[in-house]
Design an enzyme around this catalytic site. Structure first.
Site, PDB file in Angstrom:
ATOM      1  CB  SER A 113     -17.612   6.097 -37.498  1.00 10.71           C
ATOM      2  OG  SER A 113     -16.974   4.833 -37.357  1.00 10.71           O
TER       3      SER A 113
ATOM      4  CB  CYS B  16      -6.335  -0.970   5.466  1.00  9.17           C
ATOM      5  SG  CYS B  16      -4.653  -1.594   5.270  1.00  9.17           S
TER       6      CYS B  16
ATOM      7  CD  GLU C 102     -14.533   3.169 -26.635  1.00  8.11           C
ATOM      8  OE1 GLU C 102     -14.494   2.943 -27.859  1.00  8.11           O
ATOM      9  OE2 GLU C 102     -13.520   3.411 -25.970  1.00  8.11           O
TER      10      GLU C 102
ATOM     11  CD  GLU D 146      -1.725   3.764   3.667  1.00 11.59           C
ATOM     12  OE1 GLU D 146      -2.866   3.763   4.159  1.00 11.59           O
ATOM     13  OE2 GLU D 146      -1.424   3.095   2.643  1.00 11.59           O
TER      14      GLU D 146
ATOM     15  CG  HIS E 148      -2.074  -0.975   1.053  1.00 10.31           C
ATOM     16  ND1 HIS E 148      -3.140  -1.026   1.912  1.00 10.31           N
ATOM     17  CD2 HIS E 148      -2.313  -1.933   0.120  1.00 10.31           C
ATOM     18  CE1 HIS E 148      -3.990  -1.962   1.533  1.00 10.31           C
ATOM     19  NE2 HIS E 148      -3.495  -2.545   0.446  1.00 10.31           N
TER      20      HIS E 148
END
Length: 366
Positions: free
Chosen positions: A168, A75, A295, A52, A50
């Site tokens: 497109s 945590c 999308e 920290e 993590h």
């Protein structure tokens, strides 16, 4: 003021984990002593240390008596990694500044309470709005079990995503399309309908300039499993899987063929002869998809809005006009009868990508 400055540093570190930490949140942390930065780190990958821990390790002995700034409550439980609260205590940190509490109601406040009970000074709410926006997908996922859903499209000024022939390429410019690949990298899954696959034959992968992008899970809505086995989306050499969503009981005879080829097939109930988008969100969340980028095409987009599953809208507009009324619209099918029934957005932002404009907003909660 210094608290905000150092928390901003932690937020800047946190975003480096974008695309790699899900279903965990992005978290950044810095260690500050006597007004100077002595260590920093972020949650780099799911299952890894993590923020920290990385920040305290970077600070080493200088962490003793220092202040730790962290974008999410540390945590106080054992999950994929040991609790960060014990690491903080062992390092001799004297003060902890937190942007936001853990949104998981099962653990919220536990880390802050534990640290305070052990004599640490605890400050919360510094840059909280920024922290919540940074982890908007995680917050929805951990509190509902459903993915945070973004609707994205590229359209002309008169609201068309393709010409009457289906062409497109390309509506928007290169800068917009590069940014879309960043969006794909950031999310867990991307969704299109079978009509988009037939017309565009997309790969639905992430292609970043540095080549370090993560592919999202590719989800194809295909009620009758009519997709061609040769479709590019089924041929990708990718760590992310492709999932076909079929109507319940409508394609049993075809499922085995795709499953033998390594393609996952899931079934969903129908509503108005189309995949029930609302019913699909629970199963997608159960697969640890905390975020979903839709999308298109126009039928899928319309179904998603009607189902009320959209959280965020990102519409790119190019300075082009097709004219006429026969181009393909952003949403197809019947819409609202009255303007007051329209879907309203809030917290609007506007960005330029060369000549294109991105309008971003959040669906108003009713």
């Amino acid at each position: 003021m210094d608290d905000q400055k150092f928390m901003q540093m932690a937020l800047d570190l946190a975003i480096k984990g974008e695309g790699f930490t899900s279903p965990n949140p992005m978290v950044g942390a810095v260690v500050v002593k006597n007004g100077k930065l002595v260590g920093g780190g972020y949650h780099e990958v799911v299952g890894g240390a993590h923020a920290e821990v990385n920040a305290i390790d970077a600070a080493g002995k200088l962490a003793s008596g220092a202040t730790l700034y962290v974008t999410l409550e540390p945590c106080n439980h054992t999950g994929r990694t040991p609790p960060c609260t014990q690491k903080i205590l062992d390092a001799g940190i004297s003060r902890v500044v937190v942007a936001m509490p853990d949104p998981n109601e099962n653990v919220a406040g536990g880390g802050l309470k534990y640290l305070a009970q052990h004599g640490l000074q605890v400050t919360t709410g510094v840059c909280e709005e920024q922290a919540r926006k940074q982890n908007e997908a995680f917050i929805k996922y951990i509190t509902t079990g459903r993915p945070f859903v973004t609707a994205k499209c590229a359209a002309t000024l008169d609201g068309r995503i393709a010409t009457r022939t289906g062409d497109s390429k390309w509506v928007t410019g290169e800068a917009s399309r590069r940014y879309v690949h960043r969006l794909r990298h950031a999310v867990d899954a991307i969704m299109v309908g079978i009509n988009t696959v037939r017309k565009d034959d997309p790969s639905l992968t992430t292609r970043l300039d540095d080549g370090k992008g993560k592919d999202p899970v590719r989800i194809i809505l295909d009620t009758h499993l009519s997709i061609a086995p040769s479709a590019r989306v089924l041929q990708q050499a990718s760590d992310a899987e492709t999932i076909l969503v079929a109507g319940k009981g409508l394609a049993d005879s075809k499922k085995t063929v795709f499953e033998k080829a390594g393609i996952r097939v899931i079934e969903a109930p129908l509503t108005h002869n189309q995949i029930d988008m609302a019913a699909l969100m629970g199963p997608l969340g159960a697969m640890e998809n905390s975020s979903l980028l839709i999308e298109g095409g126009s039928q899928v987009m319309a179904s998603a809005f009607r189902a009320g599953i959209i959280d965020k809208v990102q519409f790119f507009y190019a300075p082009k006009i097709l004219g006429g009324d026969d181009g393909i619209p952003i949403c197809s099918g019947p819409g609202a009868e009255l303007m007051r029934e329209s879907i309203a957005l809030e917290d609007i932002t506007v960005q330029r990508f060369d000549d294109d404009v991105l309008i971003e907003g959040y669906v108003e909660k009713t």
